[in-house]
Design an enzyme around this catalytic site. Sequence first.
Site, short mmCIF file in Angstrom:
data_model
loop_
_atom_site.label_atom_id
_atom_site.label_comp_id
_atom_site.label_asym_id
_atom_site.label_seq_id
_atom_site.Cartn_x
_atom_site.Cartn_y
_atom_site.Cartn_z
NE ARG A 238 -2.02 1.39 3.76
CZ ARG A 238 -2.45 1.20 4.99
NH1 ARG A 238 -3.58 0.55 5.21
NH2 ARG A 238 -1.74 1.65 6.02
CG ASP A 239 0.84 5.89 0.19
OD1 ASP A 239 1.30 6.25 -0.91
OD2 ASP A 239 0.52 6.68 1.08
CB CYS A 240 4.27 1.98 -3.91
SG CYS A 240 3.57 2.92 -5.30
CB ALA B 289 4.07 7.84 1.53
CB SER C 43 0.01 5.82 4.53
OG SER C 43 0.68 6.33 3.41
#
Length: 576
Positions: A242-244, A246, A249
């Site tokens: 998920r959210d590659c 950053a 998160s």
Amino acid sequence: MTFIGRRRWASAGVVVATAVATAGIALSAPSAGAAPGCRVDYTASNWGGGGFGGKVKITNLGDSLSSWTLRFSFPGTQKVTQGWSANWSQSGADVTATSMSWNGNLGVGGATEIGFNGSYTGSSNVDPTSFSLNGTVCTGQQPPTSTTTTTTSGNPNPGNRVDNPYANAKVYVNADWSAKANAEPGGSRVANQPTGVWLDRIAAITGTTGARGLAAHLDDAVRQAAGSPLVIQLVIYNLPGRDCSALASNGELKATEIDRYKTEYIDPIAAILARPAYANLRIVTVVEIDSLPNLITNVTPRPTFTPQCDTMKANGNYVTGVGYALAKLGAVPNVYNYLDVGHHGWLGWDDNFGPTAELLFQAANAQGSTKANVHGFIANTANYGILKEPYFKVDDNINGEVVREKAKWVDWNRYIDELGYAQAFRQRAVQAGFDAGVGMLIDTSRNGWGGAARPTGPGPRTTADAFVNGGRLDRRIHLGNWCNQSGAGLGERPKAAPEAGVDAYVWIKPPGESDGASKEIPNNEGKGFDRMCDPTYTGNPRNGNSMSGSLGDAPLSGHWFSSQFQELMRNAYPAL
């Protein structure tokens, strides 16, 4: 989360409307696939030095088309050097542009815009004066008769769904968030506002310490409804990798764990939502924020790439996961799926805007899903983009400097606020193939930007930078800054149908919940330390190597951040 992807050809020059040539099509006895009525609007602008930009708007005035071919001839030495939103070719003076997979369908009255960069020699760049579509010459007139009847519906999803789930409905107040807000000095002023329920890990389905599970929220929603229409807003947020782009998160599932995502996360959620006890609720799902757009903006060869996003693009698990979620959740008749479309400071550039719409359409038709499972889109989720910028426009000319071209804050973006971006993206999504009835949501939970620092008029008309920086309501250091932004305030309160094409303003991000820790904090939630949440960080290519603008002493993402909540209330606009 929210990163800028500067358009690749920004250094080529500015496209400003300077001349318009209009034509259309009047067809007698058209062949199959021909267009019995159309109009073409051609806009060109010279940059100097033999370069120019061209924008072409095609409007179909006749029977529906499944594909199209546009042809015209340059009257001089013009050459197309780069094009977008069509397959461009040129032979001598003759130019051909054919439709792409996402914009070939043009219904009656449907329109699409395509464009190109070009070059010419000499002192004159004369506009073409004649255009043909599918072999007939454009005149801008409709045919006298039509044998095609088109039936449309404002509701893209059949069954028990209404066109706008927020219309004439209450919205669920999350008691867990409300209790935290009420415990803050002055928090009772907003504690009754509806906010999103975030299902950001598998454990959230059954409940975690201090937070009830999904079924308990739904039970409470039934009680709040008391027999009236009520919307409950759920954030589906647990993709593999998920959210590659950053770390704050990142989630619990590794990049390859798509099977766990399906069987341990989506399947249990869908099963709970399908229970008869909840059949009268209007269940809005915000499906996987900060995911698909990263595959456009943060992959090789972009300067903003991350290895993690390259991995997710290669393994396809974002597209697979979103398609699966849409299919499973969309099978529940009272679920309304809204896909994340980032925000204007992330996807407003030409090489991000259209490709994102196309990628979303691909995902909407993956894993057994169809476009009918997408009720709409949401912009600015958990972000800070201002709703409306009243004091400048992208085409303002300040002492010979065009804002879009010269203002660093705008940096060639076509959009300066979330309302304009959301309304335009909705139209672009329909061009990509989504149903015409899709609606938009805009998260206004933290984009008020009120307080003493809020400008009350335009900036000085000395330079484009001074004009924009003096008048912009969004007071961030850079549009790419997304973590716990200093100076932000609560925005417009949740409201149904506030603008054309917008289903609602919503508070999907619960105000007071952190975006990420300002320093490394060990945890078992899969959340890393992202320097964009460190107030001392001097930036990276995704925020123009600027200071992060974040608040200090922030807890992990999703955890309560009291000092930020107090600041959001102080800077609320409209004021509390």
